[in-house]
Design an enzyme around this catalytic site. Structure first.
Site, PDB file in Angstrom:
ATOM      1  N   LYS A 128       0.840  -1.206   0.000  1.00 56.13           N
ATOM      2  CA  LYS A 128       0.000   0.000   0.000  1.00 56.13           C
ATOM      3  C   LYS A 128       0.876   1.257   0.000  1.00 56.13           C
ATOM      4  O   LYS A 128       0.599   2.228  -0.712  1.00 56.13           O
ATOM      5  CB  LYS A 128      -0.951  -0.024   1.208  1.00 56.13           C
ATOM      6  CG  LYS A 128      -2.051  -1.090   1.069  1.00 56.13           C
ATOM      7  CD  LYS A 128      -2.831  -1.352   2.350  1.00 56.13           C
ATOM      8  CE  LYS A 128      -3.804  -2.516   2.144  1.00 56.13           C
ATOM      9  NZ  LYS A 128      -4.580  -2.883   3.336  1.00 56.13           N
ATOM     10  N   ASP A 155     -10.870   3.009   4.543  1.00 54.21           N
ATOM     11  CA  ASP A 155     -11.215   1.585   4.456  1.00 54.21           C
ATOM     12  C   ASP A 155     -12.731   1.380   4.470  1.00 54.21           C
ATOM     13  O   ASP A 155     -13.199   0.280   4.165  1.00 54.21           O
ATOM     14  CB  ASP A 155     -10.628   0.837   5.664  1.00 54.21           C
ATOM     15  CG  ASP A 155      -9.416   0.007   5.303  1.00 54.21           C
ATOM     16  OD1 ASP A 155      -9.329  -0.454   4.150  1.00 54.21           O
ATOM     17  OD2 ASP A 155      -8.565  -0.187   6.191  1.00 54.21           O
ATOM     18  N   GLN A 172      -4.472  -1.610   9.699  1.00 57.53           N
ATOM     19  CA  GLN A 172      -4.432  -2.931   9.076  1.00 57.53           C
ATOM     20  C   GLN A 172      -5.029  -3.979  10.017  1.00 57.53           C
ATOM     21  O   GLN A 172      -4.686  -4.054  11.198  1.00 57.53           O
ATOM     22  CB  GLN A 172      -2.979  -3.289   8.711  1.00 57.53           C
ATOM     23  CG  GLN A 172      -2.836  -4.566   7.901  1.00 57.53           C
ATOM     24  CD  GLN A 172      -3.488  -4.505   6.516  1.00 57.53           C
ATOM     25  OE1 GLN A 172      -3.575  -3.455   5.909  1.00 57.53           O
ATOM     26  NE2 GLN A 172      -3.942  -5.649   6.022  1.00 57.53           N
TER      27      GLN A 172
HETATM   28  N1  GUN Z   1      -7.070  -6.931   6.221  1.00 60.06           N
HETATM   29  C1  GUN Z   1      -7.484  -7.655   5.155  1.00 60.06           C
HETATM   30  N2  GUN Z   1      -8.033  -6.849   4.221  1.00 60.06           N
HETATM   31  C2  GUN Z   1      -7.947  -5.591   4.706  1.00 60.06           C
HETATM   32  C3  GUN Z   1      -8.343  -4.324   4.186  1.00 60.06           C
HETATM   33  O1  GUN Z   1      -8.904  -4.180   3.093  1.00 60.06           O
HETATM   34  N3  GUN Z   1      -8.078  -3.266   4.993  1.00 60.06           N
HETATM   35  C4  GUN Z   1      -7.471  -3.396   6.195  1.00 60.06           C
HETATM   36  N4  GUN Z   1      -7.270  -2.296   6.908  1.00 60.06           N
HETATM   37  N5  GUN Z   1      -7.113  -4.550   6.703  1.00 60.06           N
HETATM   38  C5  GUN Z   1      -7.342  -5.642   5.949  1.00 60.06           C
END
Ligand code: GUN
Length: 312
Positions: A72, A139, A116
């Site tokens: 990311k 998110d 995350q």
């Molecule tokens: N863990 C698995 N997929 C995601 C996501 O799309 N965003 C976040 N923050 N954590 C994740």
């Protein structure tokens, strides 16, 4: 991409035997989204004299999470978004994580906050996600954003990236949502549930399946649009799929493969070789939904930046 539909029709009409599905190219669509974001950040920076900013919050040493967060941050750099990486020890307290989120909420250089998941067990995920400002919730996991997504006549500020990316793929390849029967396999907070709410918002007739669903193959066979997000290696078989259906495979599973140096290869929740002989459109793994998740995150961050109050 209406020409894909015509392509299928042409194949059927000239009687070439087996009709194989059009492959939905997530890598190409994600590149298009990233290019749109890169262009938008140039405009933003020219107008504001600063760059859009994304803060990532990683707690602990989960290797998969570390890989995702690094990807990311790299993607941010490629489109001109500034990333602020925060990595806390696995022993960090909930109060420490909350204090960090509050600091980021107040930081005008941060337009998006990504915590995350999963968080370590001793940290209450709900309390942390509740603390993220809804204006920076790139998110789309804040309960207000999720609640608005589920309600008629309400619009969330942000939509979770993986389901939103899946919808974009369907749209790019000409899917009609209104009146289509959409079947979602899985009801996770991150993918299945928001995917279902998005499909409902677009007037699909919706079935959500889960571990207690009876006769899963028969339910799936009714789907004009099938979204598989259960984390089960190649669960969806060819005879589970209606001919011509759109199949979106969100799964990323490791399948043992002695011919690979790593000893495994990545496969989805869909048995790709079987289903591509039946479906009209299918996402591959890798190269389908995966690249869209990050592309949507970048897009959300730019949107958050554009919606933020100008400095001064
Ligand atoms: N863990 C698995 N997929 C995601 C996501 O799309 N965003 C976040 N923050 N954590 C994740």
């Amino acid at each position: 991409m209406a020409e894909h539909g015509q392509h299928i029709l042409a194949l059927q009409q000239c009687g070439t035997g087996t009709v194989t599905a059009t492959i939905i190219d997530g890598t190409a669509i994600a590149a298009k989204v990233r290019a749109e974001v890169a262009a938008g950040t140039v405009v933003y920076s020219a107008q504001r004299g600063s760059r859009p900013g994304l803060a990532t919050v990683l707690v602990g040493e989960n290797p998969a999470s570390q890989t995702y967060v690094a990807a990311k941050q790299k993607a941010c750099a490629e489109v001109g978004i500034q990333s602020f990486g925060h990595h806390l020890k696995a022993e960090a307290t909930e109060a420490e994580v909350l204090a960090l989120v509050q600091r980021l909420n107040a930081d005008a250089a941060v337009h998006g906050i990504l915590v995350q998941l999963p968080l370590p067990d001793h940290i209450n995920e709900e309390r942390i996600l509740n603390a993220v400002s809804i204006e920076k919730d790139v998110d789309g996991f804040h309960p207000v954003n999720i609640g608005r997504l589920g309600m008629k006549g309400r619009e969330p500020l942000f939509v979770p990236c993986t389901p939103d990316g899946s919808m974009r793929l369907l749209q790019e390849y000409g899917a009609t949502f209104a009146g289509a029967h959409a079947v979602v396999l899985g009801r996770s907070n991150i993918v299945g549930l928001p995917a279902a709410m998005l499909l409902l918002k677009r007037d699909a007739t919706l079935t959500v399946c889960h571990s207690r669903t009876k006769d899963l193959p028969a339910v799936c066979r009714q789907a004009d649009i099938l979204i598989a997000a259960v984390g089960r290696t190649e669960m969806v078989k060819g005879d589970w799929v209606k001919p011509g259906a759109y199949v979106i495979d969100v799964g990323i599973n490791r399948k043992p493969d002695p011919t690979r140096k790593s000893g495994y290869r990545l496969v989805g929740d869909v048995d790709y070789d079987e289903v591509r002989e039946v479906a009209g459109f299918i996402t591959p793994v890798p190269g389908g939904v995966g690249p869209m998740t990050i592309a949507q995150l970048l897009s959300n961050t730019l949107r958050g930046a554009n919606a933020s109050a100008p400095a001064g």
